[in-house]
Write a protein that holds these residues in place. Structure first.
Motif, PDB file in Angstrom:
ATOM      1  N   GLY A 120       5.439  -2.056   9.022  1.00  0.00           N
ATOM      2  CA  GLY A 120       4.466  -1.773   7.742  1.00  0.00           C
ATOM      3  C   GLY A 120       3.005  -2.910   8.133  1.00  0.00           C
ATOM      4  N   ARG A 121       3.250  -4.110   8.358  1.00  0.00           N
ATOM      5  CA  ARG A 121       2.346  -4.932   8.672  1.00  0.00           C
ATOM      6  C   ARG A 121       1.252  -4.601   9.483  1.00  0.00           C
ATOM      7  NH1 ARG A 121       3.626 -11.067   9.600  1.00  0.00           N
ATOM      8  NH2 ARG A 121       3.283 -11.280   7.312  1.00  0.00           N
ATOM      9  N   GLN A 122       1.628  -4.100  10.515  1.00  0.00           N
ATOM     10  CA  GLN A 122       0.378  -3.395  11.589  1.00  0.00           C
ATOM     11  C   GLN A 122      -0.317  -2.308  10.650  1.00  0.00           C
ATOM     12  OE1 GLN A 122       3.303  -2.537  14.650  1.00  0.00           O
ATOM     13  NE2 GLN A 122       2.389  -4.375  15.993  1.00  0.00           N
ATOM     14  N   LEU A 123       0.365  -1.526  10.125  1.00  0.00           N
ATOM     15  CA  LEU A 123      -0.366  -0.388   9.400  1.00  0.00           C
ATOM     16  C   LEU A 123      -1.252  -0.678   8.303  1.00  0.00           C
ATOM     17  CD1 LEU A 123       2.718   2.257   9.175  1.00  0.00           C
ATOM     18  CD2 LEU A 123       0.527   2.318  10.982  1.00  0.00           C
ATOM     19  N   ALA A 124      -0.806  -1.840   7.573  1.00  0.00           N
ATOM     20  CA  ALA A 124      -1.714  -2.618   6.502  1.00  0.00           C
ATOM     21  C   ALA A 124      -2.799  -3.017   7.139  1.00  0.00           C
ATOM     22  CB  ALA A 124      -0.899  -3.411   5.681  1.00  0.00           C
ATOM     23  N   GLU A 125      -2.619  -3.653   8.153  1.00  0.00           N
ATOM     24  CA  GLU A 125      -3.831  -4.510   9.027  1.00  0.00           C
ATOM     25  C   GLU A 125      -4.787  -3.415   9.366  1.00  0.00           C
ATOM     26  OE1 GLU A 125      -2.058  -7.099  11.761  1.00  0.00           O
ATOM     27  OE2 GLU A 125      -1.560  -8.600  10.134  1.00  0.00           O
ATOM     28  N   ALA A 126      -4.247  -2.371   9.827  1.00  0.00           N
ATOM     29  CA  ALA A 126      -5.371  -1.273  10.336  1.00  0.00           C
ATOM     30  C   ALA A 126      -5.867  -0.361   9.109  1.00  0.00           C
ATOM     31  CB  ALA A 126      -4.256  -0.331  11.352  1.00  0.00           C
ATOM     32  N   GLY A 127      -5.505  -0.768   8.075  1.00  0.00           N
ATOM     33  CA  GLY A 127      -6.040   0.095   6.950  1.00  0.00           C
ATOM     34  C   GLY A 127      -5.504   1.417   6.654  1.00  0.00           C
ATOM     35  N   MET A 153      10.477  -9.087  12.198  1.00  0.00           N
ATOM     36  CA  MET A 153       9.453  -8.049  12.561  1.00  0.00           C
ATOM     37  C   MET A 153       9.176  -7.030  11.374  1.00  0.00           C
ATOM     38  SD  MET A 153       8.786  -7.229  16.363  1.00  0.00           S
ATOM     39  CE  MET A 153       7.373  -6.708  15.766  1.00  0.00           C
ATOM     40  N   GLY A 154      10.261  -6.801  10.602  1.00  0.00           N
ATOM     41  CA  GLY A 154      10.059  -6.120   9.230  1.00  0.00           C
ATOM     42  C   GLY A 154      10.516  -4.920   9.328  1.00  0.00           C
ATOM     43  N   THR A 155       9.836  -3.718   8.452  1.00  0.00           N
ATOM     44  CA  THR A 155       9.852  -2.494   8.374  1.00  0.00           C
ATOM     45  C   THR A 155       9.085  -1.633   9.350  1.00  0.00           C
ATOM     46  OG1 THR A 155      10.261  -2.851   6.081  1.00  0.00           O
ATOM     47  CG2 THR A 155      10.012  -0.767   6.771  1.00  0.00           C
ATOM     48  N   PHE A 156       9.696  -0.739  10.098  1.00  0.00           N
ATOM     49  CA  PHE A 156       9.292   0.142  10.981  1.00  0.00           C
ATOM     50  C   PHE A 156       9.100   1.691  10.476  1.00  0.00           C
ATOM     51  CE2 PHE A 156      11.635  -3.176  13.187  1.00  0.00           C
ATOM     52  CZ  PHE A 156      10.664  -3.392  14.169  1.00  0.00           C
ATOM     53  N   PHE A 157       7.879   2.190  10.965  1.00  0.00           N
ATOM     54  CA  PHE A 157       7.502   3.600  10.774  1.00  0.00           C
ATOM     55  C   PHE A 157       7.033   4.146  11.961  1.00  0.00           C
ATOM     56  CE2 PHE A 157       6.381   0.870   7.229  1.00  0.00           C
ATOM     57  CZ  PHE A 157       6.882   1.313   6.161  1.00  0.00           C
ATOM     58  N   ILE A 158       7.203   5.483  12.010  1.00  0.00           N
ATOM     59  CA  ILE A 158       6.955   6.525  13.205  1.00  0.00           C
ATOM     60  C   ILE A 158       5.946   7.274  12.893  1.00  0.00           C
ATOM     61  CG2 ILE A 158       8.847   8.110  12.652  1.00  0.00           C
ATOM     62  CD1 ILE A 158       9.110   7.991  16.026  1.00  0.00           C
ATOM     63  N   ASP A 159       4.950   7.779  13.796  1.00  0.00           N
ATOM     64  CA  ASP A 159       3.931   8.816  13.358  1.00  0.00           C
ATOM     65  C   ASP A 159       4.792   9.898  13.895  1.00  0.00           C
ATOM     66  OD1 ASP A 159       2.055  10.447  14.326  1.00  0.00           O
ATOM     67  OD2 ASP A 159       0.473   9.199  14.491  1.00  0.00           O
ATOM     68  N   VAL A 160       5.131  10.717  12.884  1.00  0.00           N
ATOM     69  CA  VAL A 160       5.872  12.083  13.328  1.00  0.00           C
ATOM     70  C   VAL A 160       5.110  13.112  14.191  1.00  0.00           C
ATOM     71  CG1 VAL A 160       7.271  11.894  11.166  1.00  0.00           C
ATOM     72  CG2 VAL A 160       5.363  13.124  11.307  1.00  0.00           C
ATOM     73  N   GLN A 161       3.796  12.919  14.426  1.00  0.00           N
ATOM     74  CA  GLN A 161       3.211  13.831  15.415  1.00  0.00           C
ATOM     75  C   GLN A 161       2.959  13.444  16.921  1.00  0.00           C
ATOM     76  OE1 GLN A 161      -0.693  14.094  13.236  1.00  0.00           O
ATOM     77  NE2 GLN A 161       0.177  15.511  11.763  1.00  0.00           N
ATOM     78  N   ILE A 218      11.243   4.420   9.116  1.00  0.00           N
ATOM     79  CA  ILE A 218      12.331   4.315   9.965  1.00  0.00           C
ATOM     80  C   ILE A 218      13.568   3.599   9.179  1.00  0.00           C
ATOM     81  CG2 ILE A 218      13.621   3.806  12.144  1.00  0.00           C
ATOM     82  CD1 ILE A 218      10.820   3.879  13.569  1.00  0.00           C
ATOM     83  N   GLN A 219      14.496   4.352   8.837  1.00  0.00           N
ATOM     84  CA  GLN A 219      15.615   3.762   7.926  1.00  0.00           C
ATOM     85  C   GLN A 219      16.283   2.485   8.946  1.00  0.00           C
ATOM     86  OE1 GLN A 219      18.707   6.525   6.841  1.00  0.00           O
ATOM     87  NE2 GLN A 219      19.671   4.872   5.674  1.00  0.00           N
ATOM     88  N   GLY A 220      16.489   1.576   8.181  1.00  0.00           N
ATOM     89  CA  GLY A 220      17.002   0.283   8.561  1.00  0.00           C
ATOM     90  C   GLY A 220      16.672  -0.751   7.660  1.00  0.00           C
ATOM     91  N   PRO A 221      17.341  -2.124   8.280  1.00  0.00           N
ATOM     92  CA  PRO A 221      17.107  -3.370   7.254  1.00  0.00           C
ATOM     93  C   PRO A 221      15.622  -3.731   7.431  1.00  0.00           C
ATOM     94  CG  PRO A 221      18.669  -3.637   9.191  1.00  0.00           C
ATOM     95  CD  PRO A 221      18.128  -2.136   9.155  1.00  0.00           C
ATOM     96  N   SER A 222      15.134  -4.050   5.891  1.00  0.00           N
ATOM     97  CA  SER A 222      13.664  -4.651   5.698  1.00  0.00           C
ATOM     98  C   SER A 222      13.547  -5.686   6.812  1.00  0.00           C
ATOM     99  CB  SER A 222      13.396  -4.523   4.433  1.00  0.00           C
ATOM    100  OG  SER A 222      14.216  -5.566   3.818  1.00  0.00           O
ATOM    101  N   ASP A 223      14.407  -6.520   7.172  1.00  0.00           N
ATOM    102  CA  ASP A 223      14.082  -7.729   8.138  1.00  0.00           C
ATOM    103  C   ASP A 223      14.653  -7.437   9.338  1.00  0.00           C
ATOM    104  OD1 ASP A 223      16.583  -7.882   7.564  1.00  0.00           O
ATOM    105  OD2 ASP A 223      16.838  -9.855   7.052  1.00  0.00           O
ATOM    106  N   ALA A 224      14.474  -6.300  10.061  1.00  0.00           N
ATOM    107  CA  ALA A 224      14.904  -6.066  11.218  1.00  0.00           C
ATOM    108  C   ALA A 224      14.274  -6.583  12.190  1.00  0.00           C
ATOM    109  CB  ALA A 224      14.976  -4.487  11.728  1.00  0.00           C
ATOM    110  N   SER A 225      14.741  -6.984  13.460  1.00  0.00           N
ATOM    111  CA  SER A 225      14.148  -7.677  14.536  1.00  0.00           C
ATOM    112  C   SER A 225      14.116  -6.962  15.773  1.00  0.00           C
ATOM    113  CB  SER A 225      14.609  -9.444  14.538  1.00  0.00           C
ATOM    114  OG  SER A 225      14.272  -9.754  15.846  1.00  0.00           O
ATOM    115  N   THR A 226      13.397  -6.992  16.450  1.00  0.00           N
ATOM    116  CA  THR A 226      13.660  -6.347  17.971  1.00  0.00           C
ATOM    117  C   THR A 226      14.483  -7.108  18.869  1.00  0.00           C
ATOM    118  OG1 THR A 226      11.631  -7.105  18.639  1.00  0.00           O
ATOM    119  CG2 THR A 226      11.710  -4.840  17.900  1.00  0.00           C
ATOM    120  N   LEU A 227      14.728  -8.318  18.447  1.00  0.00           N
ATOM    121  CA  LEU A 227      15.864  -9.421  19.005  1.00  0.00           C
ATOM    122  C   LEU A 227      17.321  -8.503  19.088  1.00  0.00           C
ATOM    123  CD1 LEU A 227      16.574 -11.729  20.554  1.00  0.00           C
ATOM    124  CD2 LEU A 227      16.820 -12.852  18.493  1.00  0.00           C
TER     125      LEU A 227
END
Length: 98
Positions: A16-23, A1-9, A38-47
């Motif tokens: 990161g890929r989803q955010l890039a695709e959404a501009g 899945m990759g790197t994760f981000f959270i909307d703090v609001q 969100i701190q963690g491995p850059s190749d984290a998988s939800t598995l």
């Protein structure tokens, strides 16, 4: 899945890929506020990793933790919420397959 981000609001989580695709990234491909990494491995998988969130002092914070561990159980007991895979994505954009 990759790197994760959270909307703090709003507490929404996206990759990161989803955010890039959404501009929603700047000229350096870094997500713009209110998205925070969100701190963690850059190749984290939800598995293997659970994406957790909690509202604290009016903002959402996020964390990755390995599933089915004492840490995972402890976070849940202390009010952290696991973000389900179908919830991961940008509002109005399709999320990852379940």
């Amino acid at each position: 899945m990759g790197t994760f981000f959270i909307d703090v609001q709003e507490g929404r989580v996206a990759t990161g890929r989803q955010l890039a695709e959404a501009g929603l990234v700047d000229e350096h491909d870094a997500p713009r506020p209110p998205w925070h990494p969100i701190q963690g491995p850059s190749d984290a998988s939800t598995l293997w990793y659970a994406v957790m969130r909690k509202r604290l002092r009016g903002v959402f914070i996020g964390m990755l933790c390995i599933r089915h561990t004492e840490r995972h159980a402890s976070l849940s007991e202390r009010g952290w919420e696991e973000v389900s895979v179908p919830e991961i994505g940008v509002a109005g954009q399709p999320g990852p397959p379940a």
